[in-house]
Design a protein around this motif. Sequence first.
Motif, PDB file in Angstrom:
ATOM      1  N   VAL A 121     -19.141 -16.381   1.391  1.00 47.02           N
ATOM      2  CA  VAL A 121     -18.014 -16.887   0.181  1.00 47.02           C
ATOM      3  C   VAL A 121     -18.549 -18.892   0.545  1.00 47.02           C
ATOM      4  N   ASP A 122     -19.361 -19.359  -0.549  1.00 44.34           N
ATOM      5  CA  ASP A 122     -20.334 -20.380  -0.367  1.00 44.34           C
ATOM      6  C   ASP A 122     -19.624 -21.540  -1.288  1.00 44.34           C
ATOM      7  N   ALA A 123     -18.186 -21.574  -0.845  1.00 41.31           N
ATOM      8  CA  ALA A 123     -17.079 -22.469  -1.425  1.00 41.31           C
ATOM      9  C   ALA A 123     -16.049 -22.188  -0.965  1.00 41.31           C
ATOM     10  N   PRO A 124     -14.910 -23.464  -1.096  1.00 39.09           N
ATOM     11  CA  PRO A 124     -14.158 -23.001  -0.572  1.00 39.09           C
ATOM     12  C   PRO A 124     -12.930 -21.844  -1.711  1.00 39.09           C
ATOM     13  N   SER A 125     -11.999 -20.994  -0.889  1.00 38.81           N
ATOM     14  CA  SER A 125     -12.138 -19.609  -1.868  1.00 38.81           C
ATOM     15  C   SER A 125     -10.553 -20.032  -1.664  1.00 38.81           C
ATOM     16  N   TYR A 126     -10.256 -18.640  -2.822  1.00 33.96           N
ATOM     17  CA  TYR A 126      -8.123 -18.869  -2.344  1.00 33.96           C
ATOM     18  C   TYR A 126      -8.099 -16.913  -2.516  1.00 33.96           C
ATOM     19  N   GLY A 127      -7.368 -16.258  -3.054  1.00 32.63           N
ATOM     20  CA  GLY A 127      -6.772 -15.396  -2.782  1.00 32.63           C
ATOM     21  C   GLY A 127      -5.070 -14.584  -2.625  1.00 32.63           C
ATOM     22  N   HIS A 128      -5.195 -13.666  -2.847  1.00 36.48           N
ATOM     23  CA  HIS A 128      -3.651 -13.290  -2.504  1.00 36.48           C
ATOM     24  C   HIS A 128      -3.659 -11.254  -2.802  1.00 36.48           C
ATOM     25  N   GLU A 129      -2.234 -11.099  -1.869  1.00 37.05           N
ATOM     26  CA  GLU A 129      -2.635  -9.536  -1.991  1.00 37.05           C
ATOM     27  C   GLU A 129      -0.722  -9.062  -1.651  1.00 37.05           C
ATOM     28  N   TYR A 130      -0.636  -8.307  -2.619  1.00 32.68           N
ATOM     29  CA  TYR A 130       0.436  -7.545  -2.412  1.00 32.68           C
ATOM     30  C   TYR A 130       0.649  -6.182  -2.198  1.00 32.68           C
ATOM     31  N   LEU A 131       2.159  -5.331  -1.593  1.00 31.59           N
ATOM     32  CA  LEU A 131       1.592  -4.120  -1.444  1.00 31.59           C
ATOM     33  C   LEU A 131       3.803  -3.829  -1.696  1.00 31.59           C
ATOM     34  N   VAL A 132       3.566  -2.235  -1.777  1.00 29.03           N
ATOM     35  CA  VAL A 132       5.042  -1.733  -2.708  1.00 29.03           C
ATOM     36  C   VAL A 132       4.883   0.001  -1.890  1.00 29.03           C
ATOM     37  N   ARG A 133       6.152   0.322  -1.282  1.00 31.77           N
ATOM     38  CA  ARG A 133       6.007   1.008  -0.517  1.00 31.77           C
ATOM     39  C   ARG A 133       7.275   2.123  -0.341  1.00 31.77           C
ATOM     40  N   LEU A 134       6.805   2.863  -1.581  1.00 31.51           N
ATOM     41  CA  LEU A 134       8.654   3.494  -1.384  1.00 31.51           C
ATOM     42  C   LEU A 134       8.529   4.573  -0.763  1.00 31.51           C
ATOM     43  N   TYR A 135       9.677   5.280   0.857  1.00 31.14           N
ATOM     44  CA  TYR A 135       9.505   5.508   1.714  1.00 31.14           C
ATOM     45  C   TYR A 135      11.051   6.747   1.078  1.00 31.14           C
ATOM     46  N   PHE A 136      10.885   8.473   1.148  1.00 30.12           N
ATOM     47  CA  PHE A 136      11.693   9.234   1.249  1.00 30.12           C
ATOM     48  C   PHE A 136      11.326  10.255   2.242  1.00 30.12           C
ATOM     49  N   LYS A 137      12.482  10.643   3.404  1.00 33.92           N
ATOM     50  CA  LYS A 137      12.360  11.644   4.311  1.00 33.92           C
ATOM     51  C   LYS A 137      13.867  12.492   4.226  1.00 33.92           C
ATOM     52  N   PRO A 138      13.677  13.438   2.749  1.00 34.12           N
ATOM     53  CA  PRO A 138      15.891  14.200   3.301  1.00 34.12           C
ATOM     54  C   PRO A 138      15.585  14.497   4.258  1.00 34.12           C
ATOM     55  N   ASN A 139      14.929  14.615   5.294  1.00 31.47           N
ATOM     56  CA  ASN A 139      15.541  15.646   6.327  1.00 31.47           C
ATOM     57  C   ASN A 139      14.739  15.737   7.454  1.00 31.47           C
ATOM     58  N   ARG A 140      14.854  15.940   8.659  1.00 29.18           N
ATOM     59  CA  ARG A 140      13.615  15.840   9.383  1.00 29.18           C
ATOM     60  C   ARG A 140      12.421  15.912   9.045  1.00 29.18           C
ATOM     61  N   GLU A 141      12.067  17.586   8.881  1.00 27.31           N
ATOM     62  CA  GLU A 141      11.164  18.215   8.727  1.00 27.31           C
ATOM     63  C   GLU A 141      10.413  17.722   7.741  1.00 27.31           C
ATOM     64  N   THR A 142      10.924  16.317   6.111  1.00 27.32           N
ATOM     65  CA  THR A 142      10.071  16.366   5.393  1.00 27.32           C
ATOM     66  C   THR A 142      10.129  14.669   5.011  1.00 27.32           C
ATOM     67  N   GLY A 143       8.771  14.121   4.471  1.00 29.49           N
ATOM     68  CA  GLY A 143       8.601  13.573   4.333  1.00 29.49           C
ATOM     69  C   GLY A 143       7.636  12.961   3.203  1.00 29.49           C
ATOM     70  N   LEU A 144       7.696  11.926   2.369  1.00 26.04           N
ATOM     71  CA  LEU A 144       6.933  11.629   1.674  1.00 26.04           C
ATOM     72  C   LEU A 144       7.092  10.009   1.079  1.00 26.04           C
ATOM     73  N   TYR A 145       6.017   9.668   0.752  1.00 25.72           N
ATOM     74  CA  TYR A 145       6.239   8.035   0.707  1.00 25.72           C
ATOM     75  C   TYR A 145       4.670   7.900  -0.517  1.00 25.72           C
ATOM     76  N   ALA A 146       4.962   6.965  -1.503  1.00 20.91           N
ATOM     77  CA  ALA A 146       3.919   6.563  -1.965  1.00 20.91           C
ATOM     78  C   ALA A 146       3.967   5.269  -2.267  1.00 20.91           C
ATOM     79  N   GLN A 147       2.549   4.106  -1.822  1.00 14.32           N
ATOM     80  CA  GLN A 147       2.081   3.552  -1.688  1.00 14.32           C
ATOM     81  C   GLN A 147       0.737   2.670  -2.728  1.00 14.32           C
TER      82      GLN A 147
END
Length: 696
Positions: free
Chosen positions: A503-529
């Motif tokens: 990177v041959d110059a001063p630079s910038y950036g940004h980042e984001y993350l979103v996750r939805l987690y659903f756990k209806p019971n001990r045996e099952t889990g689902l997430y989207a990210q």
Amino acid sequence: MVRRLLLCWLVFCCVPPLHSQDYLRQPIDLDLLVQELFAEQDDVNVPYEDFYETLFQYYQRPLDLNRATPEELASLYILSRPQIASFFGYIADNGALLSIYELQAIPDFDLLTINRLLPFVQVPDAGLQADQRPLWQRVIGEDNNALILRYERTLQQRRGYMPLDTGSRATTRYLGSPEKLYLRYRVSHARDYSFGVTAEKDAGEQFTWAPGTRRYGFDYYTAHLQLYNKGRFKTIALGDYQLQIGQGLLLSSGYSVGKGSETIATVSRASVGIRPYSSVLEYAFLRGAAVTYNLGKIDITGFYSNKRVDANLQAQQDTLSGFDDFFSGIQTTGFHRTPTELANKHRVREQVYGTTASYQSRDKTLNLGLTALGTHYSSPIQKAGAPYQRFEFGGTGNYNLGSHYSYTWQNVYLFGETAMSKSGGIGTVNGLVANLSNHIELALLYRSYARNFHSFYGSAFSEGTRSINEKGLYTGIKIRPLAKWEVTAYYDRFRFPWLRYLVDAPSYGHEYLVRLYFKPNRETGLYAQMRYESKGRNVAANVTPMDYVAQTDRRNYLLYFETAATKTITLKSRVQFSTYSHESPQATGYLIAQDVNFNFDRIRLSTRYALFDTDSYDTRQYVYERDVLYAFSIPAFSGRGTRLYALLQFRPHRQLDIWLKYGLTHYRNQDSIGSGLDTIDGATRSDVKAQVRYKF
């Protein structure tokens, strides 16, 4: 007090007569927990094994909640700092916990968090006293006492093990065999002692005894001995160790997490002090002695390290410096397979010394600390002189002075650390974590690391791999709208005031993350990210007279589902997709994986079949794989192909565990795999791994 009495009445009347800790401990899925913490497993420099081992040690020897410190609870990365403050506030008002079930009465503790925490904590019987037997008797009777042997290799022959080809430009080959060998012995007891020895030979290294080249059988050894709570000495460490002080700006042990789908608990660091070292990373540790001495509310830690590091020494042309040679930087691969790598082994002596003093208030709400640190090398560091290296460290010695703090006020936790290096560069990181309500948590963190701030053993929160040449503001949030739902997100904006590699110059950036987690019971889990990152980088194949920087855009999508189909069969499905663009047509990649795991009484079988297809290496797919104990596997897949593996774990005897793993990766439309001496002729790579653990 009324709520406490009602809870105890419910526990003792409605639960069968058990000891306070004799609840049914659910089998822990460390794999899923680590996947949740590391949202994107795309950094090969992260010491995942160290963090994995830390969690496993806590699982084997759960923390005593009535004796645990705030930093020990924070090191699990499960509880947020306001939750930890709420926990200690509850104990201050009601006394020591009587039962593990009492966690449900603590404000700010929800069932999802409690279920994650239970495998790592305990509430022993109130009358249980410390073991007063001599140390050697306690070691002999310790059940956390095991020897591990591991063997692994790639079945296909790599170019580095073939005879020299006179028609090729390559003039070297690997000196050793293609097997990778690992030996580990450790015996430990929480708050008492820890002793361990680890040895490793990487593939291509020789197993030989040659003191002249610093080879003694295995290529790498590490050993430690630590004693705890010996009078006023809280910790006494000999051999190899790590230090985690403050927010890790000057001293950071290997298992920091950083940005992930756990957006709150991982933002601040746990100042756990001296930690044993038993990893196979051959550079990220201190070797010597360290002690922590208690003076009432003040703990003083002193440490000294003296070890050799790998470096390519070159002749010094400037005779006025007083040194005959110099090196451009420490080599951290740990490989000693070829004559060149072997010649660079342990060429430079590194000495690290310093002290830290920390104060903790009686109610554990305020922590203050000062740290002084020195680093000295036997030969000077001299960079090549590229423009981006203008402010990098040069010379033989560096000194740091810093301070750190943390303060809990009601539902708000404030923390930070500021330090200065010999060059005058300043680094600082400051943040807060707050419980806005029973359902919403918020984290803010600001960091500023000068372009001439140098810290060799620091690894504070950052976008880059080091705490240098960076400014940024991170915002994380966690929302629990319903009992079985959880939404986590973060947004991080950063900039780099000076040039960076590629990177041959001063630079910038940004980042984001979103996750939805659903756990209806001990045996099952689902997430989207979903995760998005934009960052500056030199444009490839640039035809203009000067390189210029353009933004890269990377998007990652992940859908994960797991369920226990029966008591013995668990299904895990994963679909991930990514895109990458950099002033060029957008490249894409995807991976689809299906796991089928079987868990019987003494046998556990984990299997996976995966398909991957990527346009380029920039859209490579990282995916976590189950592995043998104390190993962590996150391979990267690019191109087109399939991946399958099977991991068998069985226990023929109550003291003996055996793991066997076979993995096969087949690429389409490829005639070779890898590059250089690691090249495999053909489109298939298969690996085998076997491990034995004997518990004394």
